[in-house]
Design a protein around this motif. Sequence first.
Motif, PDB file in Angstrom:
ATOM      1  N   ALA A 695       3.195   1.504  15.289  1.00  0.00           N
ATOM      2  CA  ALA A 695       2.123   0.783  14.605  1.00  0.00           C
ATOM      3  C   ALA A 695       1.503   1.620  13.499  1.00  0.00           C
ATOM      4  O   ALA A 695       1.280   2.824  13.655  1.00  0.00           O
ATOM      5  CB  ALA A 695       1.051   0.374  15.606  1.00  0.00           C
ATOM      6  N   TYR A 696       1.185   0.964  12.385  1.00  0.00           N
ATOM      7  CA  TYR A 696       0.518   1.652  11.289  1.00  0.00           C
ATOM      8  C   TYR A 696      -0.855   2.166  11.696  1.00  0.00           C
ATOM      9  O   TYR A 696      -1.326   3.180  11.164  1.00  0.00           O
ATOM     10  CB  TYR A 696       0.388   0.718  10.082  1.00  0.00           C
ATOM     11  CG  TYR A 696       1.679   0.478   9.343  1.00  0.00           C
ATOM     12  CD1 TYR A 696       2.549   1.526   9.053  1.00  0.00           C
ATOM     13  CD2 TYR A 696       2.030  -0.798   8.916  1.00  0.00           C
ATOM     14  CE1 TYR A 696       3.728   1.313   8.366  1.00  0.00           C
ATOM     15  CE2 TYR A 696       3.209  -1.021   8.215  1.00  0.00           C
ATOM     16  CZ  TYR A 696       4.054   0.031   7.950  1.00  0.00           C
ATOM     17  OH  TYR A 696       5.220  -0.186   7.266  1.00  0.00           O
ATOM     18  N   ASN A 697      -1.498   1.494  12.631  1.00  0.00           N
ATOM     19  CA  ASN A 697      -2.815   1.958  13.061  1.00  0.00           C
ATOM     20  C   ASN A 697      -2.754   3.264  13.826  1.00  0.00           C
ATOM     21  O   ASN A 697      -3.791   3.896  14.068  1.00  0.00           O
ATOM     22  CB  ASN A 697      -3.513   0.884  13.907  1.00  0.00           C
ATOM     23  CG  ASN A 697      -4.188  -0.170  13.049  1.00  0.00           C
ATOM     24  OD1 ASN A 697      -4.550   0.087  11.895  1.00  0.00           O
ATOM     25  ND2 ASN A 697      -4.369  -1.365  13.597  1.00  0.00           N
ATOM     26  N   ASP A 698      -1.554   3.670  14.216  1.00  0.00           N
ATOM     27  CA  ASP A 698      -1.392   4.967  14.883  1.00  0.00           C
ATOM     28  C   ASP A 698      -1.266   6.112  13.889  1.00  0.00           C
ATOM     29  O   ASP A 698      -1.174   7.277  14.288  1.00  0.00           O
ATOM     30  CB  ASP A 698      -0.153   4.949  15.790  1.00  0.00           C
ATOM     31  CG  ASP A 698      -0.348   4.057  17.009  1.00  0.00           C
ATOM     32  OD1 ASP A 698      -1.505   3.769  17.351  1.00  0.00           O
ATOM     33  OD2 ASP A 698       0.664   3.618  17.596  1.00  0.00           O
ATOM     34  N   LEU A 699      -1.229   5.798  12.607  1.00  0.00           N
ATOM     35  CA  LEU A 699      -1.140   6.840  11.586  1.00  0.00           C
ATOM     36  C   LEU A 699      -2.506   7.438  11.307  1.00  0.00           C
ATOM     37  O   LEU A 699      -3.512   6.717  11.242  1.00  0.00           O
ATOM     38  CB  LEU A 699      -0.571   6.268  10.285  1.00  0.00           C
ATOM     39  CG  LEU A 699       0.865   5.727  10.313  1.00  0.00           C
ATOM     40  CD1 LEU A 699       1.193   5.064   8.972  1.00  0.00           C
ATOM     41  CD2 LEU A 699       1.864   6.849  10.605  1.00  0.00           C
ATOM     42  N   ASP A 700      -2.543   8.745  11.104  1.00  0.00           N
ATOM     43  CA  ASP A 700      -3.761   9.416  10.659  1.00  0.00           C
ATOM     44  C   ASP A 700      -3.766   9.582   9.146  1.00  0.00           C
ATOM     45  O   ASP A 700      -4.743  10.088   8.573  1.00  0.00           O
ATOM     46  CB  ASP A 700      -3.872  10.802  11.310  1.00  0.00           C
ATOM     47  CG  ASP A 700      -3.972  10.717  12.817  1.00  0.00           C
ATOM     48  OD1 ASP A 700      -4.632   9.785  13.313  1.00  0.00           O
ATOM     49  OD2 ASP A 700      -3.361  11.564  13.505  1.00  0.00           O
ATOM     50  N   THR A 701      -2.695   9.209   8.522  1.00  0.00           N
ATOM     51  CA  THR A 701      -2.530   9.321   7.075  1.00  0.00           C
ATOM     52  C   THR A 701      -2.680   7.938   6.451  1.00  0.00           C
ATOM     53  O   THR A 701      -2.731   6.928   7.167  1.00  0.00           O
ATOM     54  CB  THR A 701      -1.153   9.918   6.757  1.00  0.00           C
ATOM     55  OG1 THR A 701      -0.153   9.173   7.463  1.00  0.00           O
ATOM     56  CG2 THR A 701      -1.094  11.379   7.189  1.00  0.00           C
ATOM     57  N   PRO A 702      -2.748   7.838   5.117  1.00  0.00           N
ATOM     58  CA  PRO A 702      -2.952   6.520   4.491  1.00  0.00           C
ATOM     59  C   PRO A 702      -1.909   5.492   4.897  1.00  0.00           C
ATOM     60  O   PRO A 702      -0.714   5.787   4.993  1.00  0.00           O
ATOM     61  CB  PRO A 702      -2.863   6.836   2.994  1.00  0.00           C
ATOM     62  CG  PRO A 702      -3.297   8.250   2.884  1.00  0.00           C
ATOM     63  CD  PRO A 702      -2.772   8.929   4.116  1.00  0.00           C
ATOM     64  N   LYS A 703      -2.364   4.295   5.142  1.00  0.00           N
ATOM     65  CA  LYS A 703      -1.478   3.204   5.548  1.00  0.00           C
ATOM     66  C   LYS A 703      -0.916   2.508   4.308  1.00  0.00           C
ATOM     67  O   LYS A 703      -1.628   2.332   3.316  1.00  0.00           O
ATOM     68  CB  LYS A 703      -2.228   2.202   6.418  1.00  0.00           C
ATOM     69  CG  LYS A 703      -2.846   2.801   7.679  1.00  0.00           C
ATOM     70  CD  LYS A 703      -3.629   1.748   8.445  1.00  0.00           C
ATOM     71  CE  LYS A 703      -4.295   2.336   9.681  1.00  0.00           C
ATOM     72  NZ  LYS A 703      -5.314   3.375   9.336  1.00  0.00           N
ATOM     73  N   PRO A 704       0.331   2.048   4.363  1.00  0.00           N
ATOM     74  CA  PRO A 704       0.944   1.414   3.192  1.00  0.00           C
ATOM     75  C   PRO A 704       0.705  -0.087   3.101  1.00  0.00           C
ATOM     76  O   PRO A 704       1.419  -0.783   2.388  1.00  0.00           O
ATOM     77  CB  PRO A 704       2.432   1.711   3.401  1.00  0.00           C
ATOM     78  CG  PRO A 704       2.590   1.726   4.889  1.00  0.00           C
ATOM     79  CD  PRO A 704       1.307   2.278   5.445  1.00  0.00           C
ATOM     80  N   THR A 705      -0.281  -0.579   3.820  1.00  0.00           N
ATOM     81  CA  THR A 705      -0.618  -2.001   3.763  1.00  0.00           C
ATOM     82  C   THR A 705      -2.075  -2.175   4.142  1.00  0.00           C
ATOM     83  O   THR A 705      -2.762  -1.201   4.490  1.00  0.00           O
ATOM     84  CB  THR A 705       0.297  -2.822   4.700  1.00  0.00           C
ATOM     85  OG1 THR A 705       0.130  -4.220   4.442  1.00  0.00           O
ATOM     86  CG2 THR A 705      -0.015  -2.528   6.165  1.00  0.00           C
ATOM     87  N   SER A 706      -2.553  -3.393   4.098  1.00  0.00           N
ATOM     88  CA  SER A 706      -3.973  -3.634   4.378  1.00  0.00           C
ATOM     89  C   SER A 706      -4.206  -3.777   5.872  1.00  0.00           C
ATOM     90  O   SER A 706      -3.307  -4.152   6.637  1.00  0.00           O
ATOM     91  CB  SER A 706      -4.431  -4.910   3.667  1.00  0.00           C
ATOM     92  OG  SER A 706      -3.809  -6.051   4.248  1.00  0.00           O
ATOM     93  N   ASP A 707      -5.433  -3.503   6.301  1.00  0.00           N
ATOM     94  CA  ASP A 707      -5.800  -3.690   7.705  1.00  0.00           C
ATOM     95  C   ASP A 707      -5.645  -5.144   8.113  1.00  0.00           C
ATOM     96  O   ASP A 707      -5.258  -5.452   9.246  1.00  0.00           O
ATOM     97  CB  ASP A 707      -7.244  -3.236   7.937  1.00  0.00           C
ATOM     98  CG  ASP A 707      -7.408  -1.720   7.821  1.00  0.00           C
ATOM     99  OD1 ASP A 707      -6.400  -1.001   7.992  1.00  0.00           O
ATOM    100  OD2 ASP A 707      -8.531  -1.266   7.543  1.00  0.00           O
ATOM    101  N   GLN A 708      -5.955  -6.055   7.182  1.00  0.00           N
ATOM    102  CA  GLN A 708      -5.854  -7.476   7.495  1.00  0.00           C
ATOM    103  C   GLN A 708      -4.415  -7.864   7.805  1.00  0.00           C
ATOM    104  O   GLN A 708      -4.157  -8.637   8.736  1.00  0.00           O
ATOM    105  CB  GLN A 708      -6.390  -8.297   6.323  1.00  0.00           C
ATOM    106  CG  GLN A 708      -6.362  -9.804   6.556  1.00  0.00           C
ATOM    107  CD  GLN A 708      -6.931 -10.582   5.383  1.00  0.00           C
ATOM    108  OE1 GLN A 708      -7.409  -9.988   4.417  1.00  0.00           O
ATOM    109  NE2 GLN A 708      -6.887 -11.900   5.470  1.00  0.00           N
ATOM    110  N   CYS A 709      -3.472  -7.332   7.034  1.00  0.00           N
ATOM    111  CA  CYS A 709      -2.070  -7.674   7.274  1.00  0.00           C
ATOM    112  C   CYS A 709      -1.533  -7.032   8.547  1.00  0.00           C
ATOM    113  O   CYS A 709      -0.628  -7.574   9.186  1.00  0.00           O
ATOM    114  CB  CYS A 709      -1.212  -7.253   6.077  1.00  0.00           C
ATOM    115  SG  CYS A 709      -1.357  -8.377   4.664  1.00  0.00           S
ATOM    116  N   ILE A 710      -2.074  -5.880   8.912  1.00  0.00           N
ATOM    117  CA  ILE A 710      -1.669  -5.272  10.182  1.00  0.00           C
ATOM    118  C   ILE A 710      -2.116  -6.160  11.333  1.00  0.00           C
ATOM    119  O   ILE A 710      -1.395  -6.332  12.329  1.00  0.00           O
ATOM    120  CB  ILE A 710      -2.281  -3.858  10.309  1.00  0.00           C
ATOM    121  CG1 ILE A 710      -1.645  -2.920   9.277  1.00  0.00           C
ATOM    122  CG2 ILE A 710      -2.065  -3.310  11.719  1.00  0.00           C
ATOM    123  CD1 ILE A 710      -2.305  -1.557   9.215  1.00  0.00           C
TER     124      ILE A 710
END
Length: 892
Positions: A695-710
């Motif tokens: 999951a992108y939310n498990d990244l501590d670095t910048p995410k390559p998409t929006s929170d809404q799309c996650i």
Amino acid sequence: MQVSNRKPCMKYAFCGISSALVMACGGGSSGDQEPDPVAVDLPIAYVKRPLPSDDQGARSADNVLTPAVFNPGAELILRDRASAGAGAVTVTAGVFEAGELYDVKDLEASSDGDKILFAMRAPEIEGLDEDEQPKWNIWEYELSSDTLRRIIESDIVAEAGQDLAPHYLPDGRIVFSSTRQRRSRAILLDEGKPQYSGLDENRNTEAFVLHVMDDDGGNIEQITYNQSHDLDPTVLQSGEVLFTRWDNIANRNSLSLYKVDPNGHNLSFHYGYHCQDTGTDASTAVFLQPREMPDGKILASLRATSSLNLGGDIVAIDSANYTEIDQPVVFNSGATGPGQEPLSTDTVVTTDIAPSPHGHFSSAYPLYDGTNRLLVSWSQCRLTDPDTEEIIPCTEENLAIENVQQAAPFYGIWIYNLDDGTQRPVITATEGTLFTDAITLEPRTAPTYIAPKEAVPRTALNDGNNDENEVDEDLVAEGVGVIHIRSVYDFDGTDTSPNGIADTADPALTSADERPARFLRIVKAVPIPDRDVRNFDNSAFGVNASQSMRDIIGYAPIEPDGSVKIKVPADIPFAISVLDGQGKRLPGYARHQNWLQLRPGEVRECNGCHTADSEIPHGRPGAGPASINSGAVVVGEAFPNTNPRYFAGDPGETMAEIYARVEGIRTPSLDIEFVDEWVDPDNAATPAADSFALAYNDLDTPKPTSDQCITTWTPLCRTTLHYPTHIQPLWEKDRGDNTCINCHSDQDAMGNLREPAGHLDLSGATSNANTAYLVSYLELLRTDVEREEVDGQLQPRLELVTDANGNPVYETNPDDSLVTDADGNPVQATTTIPVTPAMSAAGAAASSNFFSPVFETVDHNGFLEPAEVKLISEWLDIGAQYYNNPFDAPEN
């Protein structure tokens, strides 16, 4: 002649078009004529133009990959009969001011023979840049009313794109090829980008794709979504649109025939993807200007993409029975072909640069009078004597002359009898002039009408009432289509699953962790703007620009039998990849190199996968081997040892179809998520595999998409990866003793210079060798050399060179004498020590050096989090680009 009172394009003045007959080259008087037994007693139309030349007057080649090129001086001529003595009128005379030179091409007749559609470009406007010059517009001439009009009345709308190759649809609408990219531009706006027409994949010109419009220019709708050109549409008797598609992902450069319904549904390959070498002596030749002949075969031009000859051969393609020259539609039918045959005589027509004994064809149009004849633009073979520069005939003796060249083309209009191979002139060729695009205006049977799709409630689908013309209104409202793959283990009819489809689908025989194919990735092309829209350096594409720029649309799990049924955003060019459990594209599953598309509500099914070089029919409905996945056998029961919740509703249902019927069609996720839903919860002998999420939310670095799309996927959700923004922070992330740049940088904690561990520098400094990139990017993806600290600087490490037997190899001077030192001793040669890059832009599977748990003797297992491995894998799999949004890349 009447001219519509619509305003002209931009600043052009309409003048009255004279109805007086004018003489064409080779023409005769306009008086009464006796019937000609070899003539076509019907009106014909054609284009007369000067041979194209450059600014210095030198003859220039035409190039089918630059369709909007302007060659001024053309005119559209109409004759009342296909006879040398018939009267002629210049239809386009007087549209523009006297003496102004315009261009005309792409003639097409209505099925009743009363109208001509064509493309015309107004004269050049002095002082304006190329992008400010007039565009190609679609025009119509009606014989019965003697009226000429531009189809699109509004100057603003008409000049919004280059419009070419019009063809009437059965309902009176018009299909044409255009750079408008009307729906694609709207989606760009929804993505937060400016509206623009994307360039072709060579990044030379705006891509032409197919559109339809009403006969008054209203309701313009884009129906194809290629990233390179879709050209020369024609309407078959079936009502389908046949056209030439330029497949050019990663510079594949194939122009073959495709089909699509006028509403954009059912886009499919039709013929010739692997027949690009069927020109003279296996030279590259492509299929252009397709038209259906009265016998159902396809008449097409076979020619080079660029040629000074301005033409090539003509062929008849038996596409009803063949998908390639030697590949029948019916798999293993034993038919040997050929699927295409030249229509010229036994004398050779060349498609390469060699002289052509039987000349060349610039255009061909079938007659529908039952005589098996064509109206062709044909140039006889002529040579230029290398000594005298005189034009000489193509005799065997002259063809044998050393350095002899073909003379300038000499195209006239001819009637070509296919039964006996005879040709009779209609318009005599004239030096420096090209007569082409000849058509007849004769009534013929109109094609079948294919109605637009009707959106209906899901409960009304499959009720036996006009189902083929209905789509799910919920999918339409959501803006998605659906793709159903019966099994990703199906490679051209061969079962590649680990234990066979039935056993692989059985949780008692093959656990989830033992199934190689776990997820499907959907990737979208990012259209590249012209430099007037965004001027960025080509370095933004990264070390390998062949994959251009890509967005990730989302992921879905692959069911145990290898089937997938998933929603895909409508009206985008997309491709798919098959992944393992870590989100890496599986070895053996190459990048998909053809753009797919779905219209709103459209549901498409394919059997499985295929290799890029396989000529076995793939992607054409009804062609190729049967599916290896026979699906459900017993209706009302579940597959063996699976959750009884997922029972078969119809014979042959795949697991993906069953899941969709019970739970709903899978919606993509930007995360990779797995739940072992197929295991029978009441069967203790087959415990469920552990659930997991990358999951992108498990990244501590910048995410390559929006929170809404996650959280909630929509058809506008995109994962957009940039190396500096999303990958470089992984190397700099604080992991304590395992922080990457602690070891992989050129300075230790005290600031002392050193060679990085594993000869891999992951620091975020800008490269001295190529300032467009960070050091780490080049170190990961390009071959480097070992270095060592010498006098306070890192210098390439050198080693002595020896031959295969271990003997020293010495340096030599230009005269081959040995180089010696101050003592007169020979100097042994040295060389640098290469360092193989840890990663490859070919994808994660090709980057095993990096993903190996033991990297350069150090066990790196666990240094990266699973979500980080997924992030790196997807970035590599889509091409390892430096940027994937041209508007995020730095401007020049």
